[in-house]
Design an enzyme around this catalytic site. Structure first.
Site, mmCIF file in Angstrom:
data_model
loop_
_atom_site.group_PDB
_atom_site.id
_atom_site.type_symbol
_atom_site.label_atom_id
_atom_site.label_comp_id
_atom_site.label_asym_id
_atom_site.label_seq_id
_atom_site.Cartn_x
_atom_site.Cartn_y
_atom_site.Cartn_z
ATOM 1 N N GLU A 192 -8.798 -4.084 -4.021
ATOM 2 C CA GLU A 192 -10.246 -4.242 -4.063
ATOM 3 C C GLU A 192 -10.569 -5.516 -4.838
ATOM 4 O OE1 GLU A 192 -12.539 -0.064 -3.799
ATOM 5 O OE2 GLU A 192 -11.523 -0.395 -5.719
ATOM 6 N N ASP A 239 -4.486 0.584 -2.525
ATOM 7 C CA ASP A 239 -5.730 -0.202 -2.573
ATOM 8 C C ASP A 239 -5.566 -1.614 -3.096
ATOM 9 O OD1 ASP A 239 -7.135 2.053 -1.829
ATOM 10 O OD2 ASP A 239 -7.919 2.475 -3.817
ATOM 11 N N GLU A 241 -3.266 6.838 -0.677
ATOM 12 C CA GLU A 241 -4.041 5.599 -0.535
ATOM 13 C C GLU A 241 -3.382 4.492 -1.341
ATOM 14 O OE1 GLU A 241 -8.600 4.228 -1.611
ATOM 15 O OE2 GLU A 241 -8.262 6.257 -0.841
#
Length: 276
Positions: free
Chosen positions: A107, A105, A103
């Site tokens: 955010e 990311d 993953e």
């Protein structure tokens, strides 16, 4: 949700559509993505050129790419939730599936009006994350669209904001650090309530009187080995001298957390990639 169709909302939507600078080789949200949850809180407009996600007290919303990608450059323009966004998280990331997933990311952690967003980044390899770096941005991400990019090749992962690198995660397999290189990943995005941790560790809660909270997306572009719009530069891309200076500028002036300097968290020594 009839209240979404009031005159103010329509005016904002018309301005956004009028302001689109559609690049011929950008993707189309209708063709490239599925709206996966949140019912009518996720919407596509303008013939597939504009997407919005909304959050209210009942539910957030999200979407994912129809295709999976193994290496590439991903660009997306976002305009984040304006005003008092405390408690909300807008997530934009690549991920595979399963207990040993990889993953990458972005955010965006909301905040009360006047306080800056926090951009939270992380990298998971074979199911293990805990590689957080956090930044303030050098602009207001709610006033205009800005481009958030991931370059993912066999040498490194580069996070960029308006083509300025903010973080590099290098391939450290030679020193025993797993690197995402074999699991294709989809693109995901969601807008959701995380007021148990997102703003000041959960001290500031979501103000539902300000709902619905809405984020906008446009000008998605993906370059992969098989992309007719790719010039291939991303495949071996490492930072040149100018980009390294920009990276140092961001990390000196805007980084607010780096797991590689958190002595309290790692009293027995930092993870291997921190010294690689």
């Amino acid at each position: 949700m009839a209240y979404l169709y009031n005159n103010g909302y329509l005016s904002i939507l018309l301005l956004l559509l009028a302001g689109l600078m559609v690049v011929a080789n950008c993707g189309n949200f209708n063709q490239d993505f599925d709206l996966t949850w949140g019912e009518n809180r996720a919407k596509i407009f303008g013939g597939g050129q504009l997407l919005s996600l909304s959050l209210d007290k009942v539910s957030g919303s999200g979407f994912q790419s129809k295709k999976e990608y193994l290496f590439g450059r991903i660009d997306m323009q976002l305009k984040l939730v304006a005003g008092n966004s405390a408690g909300t998280v807008t997530a934009y990331y690549l991920s595979s599936q399963g207990p040993t997933h990889d993953e990458i990311d972005f955010e965006f952690l909301g905040n009360v009006s006047g306080d800056p967003y926090i951009l939270h980044t992380n990298v998971f390899t074979q199911g293990k994350g805990n590689r957080e770096q956090q930044f303030y941005l050098w602009f207001d991400p709610t006033r205009n669209f800005h481009t958030y990019s991931i370059i993912w090749n066999s040498q490194n992962i580069v996070f960029l904001v308006d083509n300025t690198p903010i973080r590099v995660f290098k391939n450290g397999e030679l020193v025993g650090v797993p690197y995402p290189k074999s699991q294709p990943m989809r693109i995901y995005s969601s807008l959701w309530n995380a007021d148990d941790w997102a703003t000041r560790g959960g001290l500031v809660k979501t103000d539902w009187s300000k709902a619905p909270f809405t984020a906008y997306y446009r000008n998605f572009l993906v370059q992969t080995g098989g992309s007719k719009f790719s010039n291939g530069a991303w495949q071996n891309q490492e930072l040149d001298a100018y980009s390294r200076r920009r990276l140092r500028w961001v990390q000196k002036n805007f980084m607010i957390y780096n797991y590689c300097t958190d002595y309290k968290r790692f009293p027995q020594g930092f993870p291997l990639e921190c010294t690689h």
